[in-house]
Design a protein around this motif. Structure first.
Motif, PDB file in Angstrom:
ATOM      1  N   VAL A 148     -18.373 -26.177  -7.725  1.00  0.00           N
ATOM      2  CA  VAL A 148     -17.398 -25.135  -7.441  1.00  0.00           C
ATOM      3  C   VAL A 148     -16.972 -25.227  -5.980  1.00  0.00           C
ATOM      4  O   VAL A 148     -17.813 -25.276  -5.090  1.00  0.00           O
ATOM      5  CB  VAL A 148     -17.996 -23.736  -7.712  1.00  0.00           C
ATOM      6  CG1 VAL A 148     -16.955 -22.654  -7.532  1.00  0.00           C
ATOM      7  CG2 VAL A 148     -18.624 -23.671  -9.100  1.00  0.00           C
ATOM      8  N   VAL A 159     -15.351 -23.171  -3.093  1.00  0.00           N
ATOM      9  CA  VAL A 159     -15.080 -21.777  -2.752  1.00  0.00           C
ATOM     10  C   VAL A 159     -14.528 -21.695  -1.337  1.00  0.00           C
ATOM     11  O   VAL A 159     -14.837 -22.519  -0.485  1.00  0.00           O
ATOM     12  CB  VAL A 159     -16.334 -20.892  -2.891  1.00  0.00           C
ATOM     13  CG1 VAL A 159     -16.792 -20.817  -4.339  1.00  0.00           C
ATOM     14  CG2 VAL A 159     -17.461 -21.376  -2.001  1.00  0.00           C
ATOM     15  N   LEU A 172     -20.998 -15.839  -9.154  1.00  0.00           N
ATOM     16  CA  LEU A 172     -20.068 -16.901  -9.542  1.00  0.00           C
ATOM     17  C   LEU A 172     -20.046 -17.213 -11.030  1.00  0.00           C
ATOM     18  O   LEU A 172     -19.009 -17.630 -11.557  1.00  0.00           O
ATOM     19  CB  LEU A 172     -20.385 -18.185  -8.776  1.00  0.00           C
ATOM     20  CG  LEU A 172     -19.943 -18.221  -7.325  1.00  0.00           C
ATOM     21  CD1 LEU A 172     -20.516 -19.448  -6.623  1.00  0.00           C
ATOM     22  CD2 LEU A 172     -18.430 -18.199  -7.218  1.00  0.00           C
ATOM     23  N   VAL A 226     -15.144 -13.199  -5.678  1.00  0.00           N
ATOM     24  CA  VAL A 226     -16.398 -12.522  -6.009  1.00  0.00           C
ATOM     25  C   VAL A 226     -17.014 -11.984  -4.734  1.00  0.00           C
ATOM     26  O   VAL A 226     -16.841 -12.557  -3.654  1.00  0.00           O
ATOM     27  CB  VAL A 226     -17.396 -13.443  -6.746  1.00  0.00           C
ATOM     28  CG1 VAL A 226     -16.842 -13.862  -8.092  1.00  0.00           C
ATOM     29  CG2 VAL A 226     -17.742 -14.664  -5.921  1.00  0.00           C
ATOM     30  N   VAL A 251     -16.396 -21.163 -14.149  1.00  0.00           N
ATOM     31  CA  VAL A 251     -17.689 -21.569 -13.603  1.00  0.00           C
ATOM     32  C   VAL A 251     -18.760 -21.411 -14.670  1.00  0.00           C
ATOM     33  O   VAL A 251     -18.922 -20.341 -15.242  1.00  0.00           O
ATOM     34  CB  VAL A 251     -18.069 -20.736 -12.355  1.00  0.00           C
ATOM     35  CG1 VAL A 251     -19.435 -21.157 -11.831  1.00  0.00           C
ATOM     36  CG2 VAL A 251     -17.006 -20.868 -11.264  1.00  0.00           C
ATOM     37  N   VAL A 299     -12.821 -18.550  -5.645  1.00  0.00           N
ATOM     38  CA  VAL A 299     -13.008 -19.827  -6.328  1.00  0.00           C
ATOM     39  C   VAL A 299     -11.691 -20.593  -6.269  1.00  0.00           C
ATOM     40  O   VAL A 299     -10.663 -20.110  -6.745  1.00  0.00           O
ATOM     41  CB  VAL A 299     -13.456 -19.610  -7.789  1.00  0.00           C
ATOM     42  CG1 VAL A 299     -13.533 -20.930  -8.533  1.00  0.00           C
ATOM     43  CG2 VAL A 299     -14.791 -18.877  -7.827  1.00  0.00           C
TER      44      VAL A 299
END
Length: 138
Positions: A67, A69, A104, A113, A61, A127
């Motif tokens: 992204v 997630v 992130l 995370v 990232v 992720v």
């Protein structure tokens, strides 16, 4: 206090030299106005492994990345990690200065995370995919 790194201090993050320089400058500029946010981002920059932007591997990232997630309820969301002036929650453009954005930056596909949300609630995502911006980042 909202801490991303307090919940994941040992995980490795990778940052391009370009993102590192710009994000460090942004954080330093915020120290007087938003010290907790600035300190959190500076903490992330301090623990980052910095590499040349051209050598950044796919799946990490970086600023401008889209992204995907997965949250705790198995739901997925696609967000774009942006600088504060480009943020727009209605378009899923998340500022790097938000707790989620700070958490992130620099992580890779498969990493989870965590950060503290409102009221101290612990939030986390994993992720699942990273699409780098055209040109490989900013």
């Amino acid at each position: 206090m909202q801490h991303a790194t307090g919940l994941r201090p040992s995980s490795r993050i990778l940052i391009s030299n370009t993102d590192h320089d710009r994000l460090t400058g942004l954080a330093r500029a915020l120290l007087d106005r938003a010290p907790e946010t600035a300190e959190e981002l500076l903490s992330e920059m301090d623990r980052a492994v910095v590499t040349d932007a051209a050598a950044m591997p796919a799946g990490v990232v970086r600023m401008g990345s889209t992204v995907t997630v997965r949250g705790e309820g198995r739901n997925t969301q696609r967000i774009v990690l942006v600088y504060p002036g480009e943020a727009d929650i209605a378009e899923n453009r998340i500022s790097v200065l938000t707790p989620m954005g700070t958490a992130l930056i620099g992580v890779s596909i498969g990493q989870a995370v965590c950060w503290n949300g409102r009221g101290g609630r612990k939030l986390s995502v994993t992720v699942e995919a990273v699409d780098i911006p055209a040109g490989g980042g900013r």
